[in-house]
Scaffold this active site. Sequence first.
Site, PDB file in Angstrom:
ATOM      1  N   ASP A  80       1.024  -1.300   0.124  1.00 62.47           N
ATOM      2  CA  ASP A  80       0.070   0.079  -0.011  1.00 62.47           C
ATOM      3  C   ASP A  80       1.149   1.088  -0.165  1.00 62.47           C
ATOM      4  O   ASP A  80       2.470   0.906   0.766  1.00 62.47           O
ATOM      5  CB  ASP A  80      -0.408   0.266   0.755  1.00 62.47           C
ATOM      6  CG  ASP A  80      -2.201  -0.985   1.220  1.00 62.47           C
ATOM      7  OD1 ASP A  80      -2.304  -1.100  -0.360  1.00 62.47           O
ATOM      8  OD2 ASP A  80      -2.331  -1.452   2.516  1.00 62.47           O
ATOM      9  N   LYS A 100      -4.086   4.125  -4.085  1.00 65.73           N
ATOM     10  CA  LYS A 100      -5.486   4.232  -3.531  1.00 65.73           C
ATOM     11  C   LYS A 100      -5.633   4.983  -3.519  1.00 65.73           C
ATOM     12  O   LYS A 100      -6.481   5.570  -2.162  1.00 65.73           O
ATOM     13  CB  LYS A 100      -5.868   2.724  -2.997  1.00 65.73           C
ATOM     14  CG  LYS A 100      -5.740   1.481  -3.376  1.00 65.73           C
ATOM     15  CD  LYS A 100      -6.298  -0.247  -2.944  1.00 65.73           C
ATOM     16  CE  LYS A 100      -5.240  -0.771  -1.403  1.00 65.73           C
ATOM     17  NZ  LYS A 100      -5.746  -0.966  -1.030  1.00 65.73           N
ATOM     18  N   MET A 211      -8.746   7.412  12.121  1.00 62.39           N
ATOM     19  CA  MET A 211      -8.972   8.102  10.986  1.00 62.39           C
ATOM     20  C   MET A 211     -10.296   8.994  12.093  1.00 62.39           C
ATOM     21  O   MET A 211     -11.399   9.063  11.016  1.00 62.39           O
ATOM     22  CB  MET A 211     -10.114   7.105  10.361  1.00 62.39           C
ATOM     23  CG  MET A 211      -9.026   6.465   9.861  1.00 62.39           C
ATOM     24  SD  MET A 211      -9.797   4.478   8.822  1.00 62.39           S
ATOM     25  CE  MET A 211      -9.767   3.856  10.220  1.00 62.39           C
TER      26      MET A 211
END
Lengths: 296, 296
Positions: A80, A100, A211
């Site tokens: 990632d 992404k 987050m």
Amino acid sequence: MNAHNIHSNPYNSPPASPKYSFVGTPAALPGIGTNDSQQRAQHTIGGEIKLIGAGPGDPDLLTMAAYKAITSWADIVLADKLVSKEILALVSCPLFIANKEKGCQASGQKELYERATLALQQGLRVVRLKQGDPFIFGRGGEEYLYFRRLGFEPTIVPGLSSSISGPLLANIPLTHRGIASQFLVCTGTGSQDTIPDTPTYVAHRTTVFLMALHRLESLVKDLKSAGYPDELPVAIVERASAHDQRCVKATVGTVVQVVKDAGYRPPGILIAGWACDALAQDPEQLDGLTNRADDL
Amino acid sequence: MNAHNIHSNPYNSPPASPKYSFVGTPAALPGIGTNDSQQRAQHTIGGEIKLIGAGPGDPDLLTMAAYKAITSWADIVLADKLVSKEILALVSCPLFIANKEKGCQASGQKELYERATLALQQGLRVVRLKQGDPFIFGRGGEEYLYFRRLGFEPTIVPGLSSSISGPLLANIPLTHRGIASQFLVCTGTGSQDTIPDTPTYVAHRTTVFLMALHRLESLVKDLKSAGYPDELPVAIVERASAHDQRCVKATVGTVVQVVKDAGYRPPGILIAGWACDALAQDPEQLDGLTNRADDL
């Protein structure tokens, strides 16, 4: 006792190669870090895949298993974008970094699946390298199911999750006797960008929000509504384990203004709980916490 | 903005030696894994101490930092009895294992403190090696405060906590989209052997109970009273990452009988939540969970 309820380890021989007993994965878990082709042939039908956590970013915080896998085992590494440059620099084989970015998640994931599948069908050793721990908000479970359905049972290798290592690296113990006897890790952003339920306030709990910092103001409003006291210490740990890690300390009552003044440099986590100050440099406080060896 | 609220990294030069910014520890964090005496002299007043997590037990699940510290940095390693033999076998310097059997906790900890302090006063490099992660029920915070009060600021190095890696190694994701959006880690045994509050049941949460299996029957009673449904999946993971790791699956309603039939081999953790079955081998269930790449 139903036999399928217990999953013992089928890897007792040879004892020199101990491996975990995964539920329903009798053919998984080949030796880590070996390039021995004989051992490889013995284990491989098609390719092999390991789904590995890279930890928070510092290569010294990789597990030995992850280090060996990316430096000497893998034929291809699919990472990632969040995985640190310092860790990617260790990769000694072809490396693919998934795109992404916001808006490209679907196509980026699809491309990653396609590349991994092709490599597996070619009989290669694939490492899927994910930031943190694969099963903590990493959607590792979904990738695991994807590859298993294709006939390739991934070996899952844990990594340090920033939910635990981030606080530690900022000197915040998530549990501390007399202060916090449990910790909760949750996300500030639900699926499809919804706002999840705010967890109940529990005085002897440390809560870690991942987050959540892009919606700090509304989160703090939610926390106050849920009974989190204004004076409860909070900390924001940004870029845990990186060169420029930073820890910002505040309280539920002050954190919005403190972050306005200090700015915010993602990625970061928010920690709320009395344990945020457990190791603070305050001699009076220390006297209440230390040297209680009679109960250790 | 109060200046003491922000703790930036004082280690920006040289960039080749990035280190974390700990709150209030400007003199800590010497290079990991170096035996260079010049670098050592530069950082050391008296001795140095690192408080390191050893992870669940498999040496492959040590961090690189832990591996380097015990194989090439330390002058003495002080370990808990829980640290695995395989990891202790890597230690290349004098090794002291604390005797903290039931009834000896206080004297064992006192002896450990005395040995560590003596070594530090002799200017040695001390590694305090703890099972799992130092700040997750490891009482690492208390040891940190103890040594800081003596004038030796420990470097804290995170390790894999069995609370996260245990479930993963049994193929249980603590978070999984559509099933679990948060996880709670708590202890089944409070200080002084009291019974802690049972956490509220939250359907989209996975709860991990440490130190709870010796009182499984009363814990399950508490869970039922707190609204945990009978059909909620639970799993017990014993001896995570060891040769003889085992995972026992059941439900809140059946677990007491299942464990009676299967026996229990400590140490183990109890996991309760729908995620226990998220990766189960059931094609119908899989269809509901996988291949949703459009939202990844």
